[in-house]
Design a protein around this motif. Structure first.
Motif, PDB file in Angstrom:
ATOM      1  N   LEU A 120       0.828  -1.235  -0.062  1.00  0.00           N
ATOM      2  CA  LEU A 120      -0.024  -0.122  -0.022  1.00  0.00           C
ATOM      3  C   LEU A 120       0.678   1.308  -0.161  1.00  0.00           C
ATOM      4  O   LEU A 120       0.695   2.099  -0.695  1.00  0.00           O
ATOM      5  CB  LEU A 120      -0.997   0.024   1.130  1.00  0.00           C
ATOM      6  N   VAL A 121       1.889   1.307   0.682  1.00  0.00           N
ATOM      7  CA  VAL A 121       2.885   2.299   0.773  1.00  0.00           C
ATOM      8  C   VAL A 121       3.371   2.784  -0.477  1.00  0.00           C
ATOM      9  O   VAL A 121       3.383   3.929  -0.912  1.00  0.00           O
ATOM     10  CB  VAL A 121       4.055   2.091   2.069  1.00  0.00           C
ATOM     11  N   PHE A 122       4.037   1.826  -1.011  1.00  0.00           N
ATOM     12  CA  PHE A 122       4.831   2.159  -2.150  1.00  0.00           C
ATOM     13  C   PHE A 122       3.768   2.575  -3.266  1.00  0.00           C
ATOM     14  O   PHE A 122       4.205   3.414  -3.925  1.00  0.00           O
ATOM     15  CB  PHE A 122       5.712   0.605  -2.565  1.00  0.00           C
ATOM     16  N   ASN A 123       2.689   1.767  -3.487  1.00  0.00           N
ATOM     17  CA  ASN A 123       1.666   2.121  -4.536  1.00  0.00           C
ATOM     18  C   ASN A 123       1.160   3.405  -4.298  1.00  0.00           C
ATOM     19  O   ASN A 123       0.832   4.334  -5.187  1.00  0.00           O
ATOM     20  CB  ASN A 123       0.919   0.922  -4.801  1.00  0.00           C
ATOM     21  N   THR A 124       0.984   3.869  -2.891  1.00  0.00           N
ATOM     22  CA  THR A 124       0.509   5.172  -2.659  1.00  0.00           C
ATOM     23  C   THR A 124       1.367   6.249  -2.841  1.00  0.00           C
ATOM     24  O   THR A 124       1.225   7.233  -3.331  1.00  0.00           O
ATOM     25  CB  THR A 124      -0.043   4.999  -1.062  1.00  0.00           C
ATOM     26  N   TRP A 125       2.677   5.799  -2.475  1.00  0.00           N
ATOM     27  CA  TRP A 125       3.717   7.046  -3.016  1.00  0.00           C
ATOM     28  C   TRP A 125       3.843   7.179  -4.582  1.00  0.00           C
ATOM     29  O   TRP A 125       3.894   8.317  -5.050  1.00  0.00           O
ATOM     30  CB  TRP A 125       5.002   6.351  -2.613  1.00  0.00           C
ATOM     31  N   TYR A 150      -0.269  12.438  -8.712  1.00  0.00           N
ATOM     32  CA  TYR A 150      -1.303  13.286  -8.333  1.00  0.00           C
ATOM     33  C   TYR A 150      -1.142  14.446  -7.016  1.00  0.00           C
ATOM     34  O   TYR A 150      -0.694  13.590  -6.083  1.00  0.00           O
ATOM     35  CB  TYR A 150      -2.568  12.626  -8.183  1.00  0.00           C
ATOM     36  N   PRO A 151      -1.335  15.465  -6.769  1.00  0.00           N
ATOM     37  CA  PRO A 151      -1.225  16.471  -5.526  1.00  0.00           C
ATOM     38  C   PRO A 151      -1.774  15.811  -4.518  1.00  0.00           C
ATOM     39  O   PRO A 151      -3.087  15.593  -4.565  1.00  0.00           O
ATOM     40  CB  PRO A 151      -1.564  17.786  -6.029  1.00  0.00           C
ATOM     41  N   PRO A 185      -2.666   7.175 -12.562  1.00  0.00           N
ATOM     42  CA  PRO A 185      -3.494   7.659 -11.188  1.00  0.00           C
ATOM     43  C   PRO A 185      -4.825   7.283 -10.966  1.00  0.00           C
ATOM     44  O   PRO A 185      -5.273   6.969  -9.631  1.00  0.00           O
ATOM     45  CB  PRO A 185      -3.492   9.179 -11.552  1.00  0.00           C
ATOM     46  N   GLU A 186      -5.672   6.959 -11.977  1.00  0.00           N
ATOM     47  CA  GLU A 186      -7.117   6.497 -11.897  1.00  0.00           C
ATOM     48  C   GLU A 186      -6.972   5.221 -11.142  1.00  0.00           C
ATOM     49  O   GLU A 186      -8.057   4.860 -10.483  1.00  0.00           O
ATOM     50  CB  GLU A 186      -7.675   6.422 -13.112  1.00  0.00           C
ATOM     51  N   ALA A 187      -6.235   4.188 -11.438  1.00  0.00           N
ATOM     52  CA  ALA A 187      -5.950   2.838 -10.900  1.00  0.00           C
ATOM     53  C   ALA A 187      -5.154   3.048  -9.518  1.00  0.00           C
ATOM     54  O   ALA A 187      -5.478   2.438  -8.316  1.00  0.00           O
ATOM     55  CB  ALA A 187      -5.248   1.739 -11.636  1.00  0.00           C
ATOM     56  N   LEU A 188      -4.058   3.777  -9.524  1.00  0.00           N
ATOM     57  CA  LEU A 188      -3.170   3.727  -8.130  1.00  0.00           C
ATOM     58  C   LEU A 188      -3.896   4.574  -7.226  1.00  0.00           C
ATOM     59  O   LEU A 188      -3.541   4.345  -6.131  1.00  0.00           O
ATOM     60  CB  LEU A 188      -1.919   4.670  -8.678  1.00  0.00           C
ATOM     61  N   GLN A 236     -12.265   1.369  -9.132  1.00  0.00           N
ATOM     62  CA  GLN A 236     -11.152   2.127  -9.888  1.00  0.00           C
ATOM     63  C   GLN A 236     -10.101   1.179 -10.162  1.00  0.00           C
ATOM     64  O   GLN A 236      -9.416   1.224 -11.144  1.00  0.00           O
ATOM     65  CB  GLN A 236     -10.431   2.801  -8.813  1.00  0.00           C
ATOM     66  N   LEU A 237     -10.200  -0.187  -9.463  1.00  0.00           N
ATOM     67  CA  LEU A 237      -9.237  -1.093 -10.056  1.00  0.00           C
ATOM     68  C   LEU A 237      -9.818  -2.107 -11.336  1.00  0.00           C
ATOM     69  O   LEU A 237      -9.218  -2.894 -11.903  1.00  0.00           O
ATOM     70  CB  LEU A 237      -9.039  -2.457  -9.031  1.00  0.00           C
TER      71      LEU A 237
END
Length: 490
Positions: free
Chosen positions: A219-224, A230-231, A455-458, A445-446
Motif C-alpha cells: 500500500l505504501v509503495f503504490n500510494t507513494w 497526483y497532488p 493515477p485512476e488505478a493507483l 477504480q481497479l
C-alpha cells in the motif's frame, strides 16, 4: 521449470532422505533400535527437514528477490526520452511487463516462436500487430525501448527461474546428504528435530506479522507512486470525485472527502440500528432468557453473521430499497428519489452488524462476576436496577470495544454499499440521497479502463491506505479502552 515440479522434486528428495536416514541409523547399530539415542523415525525426520526446509526457504527468498532485481535492471534500460510527458517510469514498466506477458502467452499458444520473441532486431510494429492478432492485451503501439525492455525482462526471468531450480535442488540434495551423514546411533536426532519443529512453529506464527507488513508495504509503495502523479493536497482536501479514464489523470478530480463522508454516514446509520438492537438482545439473553430460550435464540441470532454480504446487498436492492421508496418516495413523502440511498445501505448493514454487537456484548456481560449481582440484590435493588447500575457499568468498556469493532467492520463493507447505496460521491446530509464509500470506489477504480499504473488505478491504493489507517485506529482505540478499564472489575 514450473514451481509445482520444483516443489515435488524437493519433497521427493526429502522423502528419499527420510528412508535412507532411518535405514542408516538402524544399520549403525546392527538393526537394534534400543542402542539408538532416539527413535528411528527421528533420524529420518532429521534428514527430511534438512533437505526440505532450507530448500523451501531459499525458494521463497528467491521468489521475493528476483522480481525486484529484474525490475531494477530492466528499468535502468529505459532512457529518459522514452518516458512521455504526463507518464512515469512506473507506467512504462507496467507496459513492459504487459508486453512481456503478451510475448509469453503468444509463445505458449504457438502464435510466435521463441526465437522470434527474443529477436532483438524484430520490428516493433510487427510485434505489436502479432500480439494483437493473438488476442494479447497491449498498448496501442509498443515502442522500440518497451519492446527491448520486455525481451530483456523475459530473458532475465527465464534465466532466474533456471538458476533458482538448480540452486534449490542442489541445496535440498546437500541438506539430505548432511542429514544422512549424521544418522548414527549416538546422534541426538530427537533434540534436533524438536528444535527444528519449534523454529518452524515460530516461523508460522510470524507469517501473520510478515503478511501484515507486506500488505502495508504494498500500500505504501503504490500510494507513494500515486502521490508522485497526483497532488496530495487535492486528494485529501478535494471535495469532488470525478475520475476520467480518457487520459493520464490530467482531467481527473480525485478528492477523498466525499468518499469518507459517505463511509462515515452509512456506518453511523448502521450503528444506530445495530447498537440498540444488539445491546438489548445481549441484555435479554444474558439476564432474562432461560436456558432453553438462550440455547435457541443465541444460535439463531448468530446465523446473521454467517450470511454472505452479497445476500445482504441483494436484500437491500430488492426488498429494503423498494420498501423505503413506497414510504419516502414519490408515492409517499417524496423525500427519496431512488431505492439506492444511505438509509437503504445503513439499515441492511445494521442488520448485518447485530450479531457482532450482541454476541460480543453477551460474552462481556456474562463475564461480570455474579458476586456483584448478588451484592446488588442483597442491598434491595431490583433486577432492572442491578442491570442499569451494576452490570452495564461494569461491562461498559467491553461493550464500547465491541461497538468500535463493529464500526470498523462497517467501514470496510463493500457489497452492501455497492448494491444498496449507489455510486454517487457527494457531500450531503440527506440520508435518502445516494452516496458511495471508499471501499466501493476501490473496487470500481481497479476494474476501470485505465492502465494499472495510471493515477485512476493507483488511487485505489491511496484509498486503501486511508481506510487501513482509519480502521487500524478504531481497532487500536477499542483495544485500548477494553484493556484500560477491564481490570477495575476483575
Amino acid at each position: 521449470m514450473p514451481l509445482l515440479w520444483l516443489f515435488l522434486i524437493v519433497l521427493a528428495i526429502a522423502a528419499v532422505g527420510y528412508v535412507v536416514g532411518r535405514a542408516r541409523a538402524l544399520q549403525s547399530v546392527d538393526g537394534d533400535s534400543r542402542h539408538l539415542h532416539s527413535l528411528p523415525s527421528y533420524y529420518g525426520a532429521n534428514v527430511a527437514l534438512k533437505a526440505a526446509v532450507p530448500a523451501f526457504f531459499l525458494l521463497i527468498l528467491w521468489l521475493l528477490a528476483q522480481p525486484a532485481y529484474v525490475n531494477s535492471v530492466v528499468s535502468a534500460m529505459i532512457p529518459e526520452n522514452a518516458i512521455a510527458d504526463g507518464s512515469s517510469r512506473g507506467l512504462v514498466m507496467a507496459e513492459v511487463r504487459r508486453a512481456a506477458d503478451g510475448l509469453d502467452n503468444a509463445v505458449a499458444a504457438g502464435d510466435m516462436t521463441e526465437d522470434f520473441a527474443r529477436n532483438a532486431r524484430a520490428d516493433f510494429n510487427d510485434i505489436t500487430q502479432r500480439l494483437k492478432d493473438a488476442g494479447q492485451i497491449v498498448t496501442s503501439q509498443i515502442t522500440q525501448p518497451v519492446l527491448r525492455a520486455a525481451q530483456e525482462y523475459r530473458i532475465l526471468n527465464a534465466a532466474g527461474a533456471l538458476y533458482m531450480a538448480i540452486a534449490v535442488i542442489a541445496l535440498a540434495i546437500a541438506g539430505a546428504v548432511w542429514g544422512v551423514r549424521e544418522s548414527h546411533g549416538e546422534f541426538r536426532a530427537r533434540n534436533t528435530v524438536e528444535k527444528s519443529v519449534l523454529a518452524l512453529l515460530v516461523g508460522a506464527a510470524m507469517i501473520a506479522i510478515l503478511t501484515t507488513v507486506g500488505i502495508v508495504l504494498s500500500l505504501v509503495f503504490n500510494t507513494w507512486e500515486f502521490f508522485t502523479l497526483y497532488p496530495w493536497q487535492d486528494f485529501f482536501f478535494g471535495t469532488s470525485w470525478a475520475p476520467s479514464f480518457s487520459g493520464r489523470g490530467g482531467s481527473s478530480e480525485l478528492g477523498v472527502l466525499p468518499l469518507l463522508w459517505g463511509t462515515f454516514y452509512i456506518s453511523i446509520v448502521a450503528l444506530a440500528v445495530a447498537v440498540p438492537i444488539g445491546l438489548f438482545a445481549a441484555i435479554y439473553l444474558s439476564e432474562y432468557a432461560g436456558p432453553r430460550v438462550r440455547a435457541f435464540a443465541k444460535p439463531m441470532l448468530e446465523v446473521l453473521a454467517g450470511i454472505p454480504t452479497i445476500v445482504y446487498g441483494l436484500f437491500a436492492l430488492l426488498t429494503v430499497g423498494p420498501l423505503l421508496m413506497s414510504i419516502f418516495g414519490k408515492e409517499g413523502l417524496n423525500w427519496m428519489q431512488s431505492g439506492t440511498a444511505v438509509m437503504t445501505a445503513g439499515l441492511v448493514m445494521g442488520i448485518m452488524l447485530i450479531p457482532f454487537v450482541s454476541s460480543l456484548s453477551d460474552d462481556i456481560i456474562n463475564a461480570v462476576p455474579q458476586a456483584m449481582r448478588d451484592g446488588s440484590y442483597g442491598l434491595g435493588a431490583t433486577k432492572s436496577e442491578t442491570i442499569k447500575q451494576v452490570v452495564l457499568p461494569a461491562a461498559l468498556p467491553g461493550i464500547v470495544g465491541a461497538i468500535l469493532l463493529a464500526a470498523s467492520r462497517a467501514i470496510g463493507e463493500t457489497m452492501i454499499v455497492v448494491l444498496g447505496a449507489g455510486a454517487a460521491a457527494r457531500l450531503s446530509l440527506n440520508p435518502f440521497d445516494a452516496m458511495t464509500t471508499v471501499t466501493a470506489k476501490i473496487v470500481s477504480q481497479l476494474t476501470g479502463d485505465a492502465d494499472f499504473a495510471s493515477p485512476e488505478a493507483l488511487v485505489a491504493f491511496a484509498l486503501g491506505m486511508t481506510l487501513f489507517v482509519l480502521t487500524l485506529g478504531l481497532n487500536v482505540f477499542a483495544l485500548y479502552i477494553v484493556r484500560k478499564y477491564r481490570e477495575q472489575y476483575e
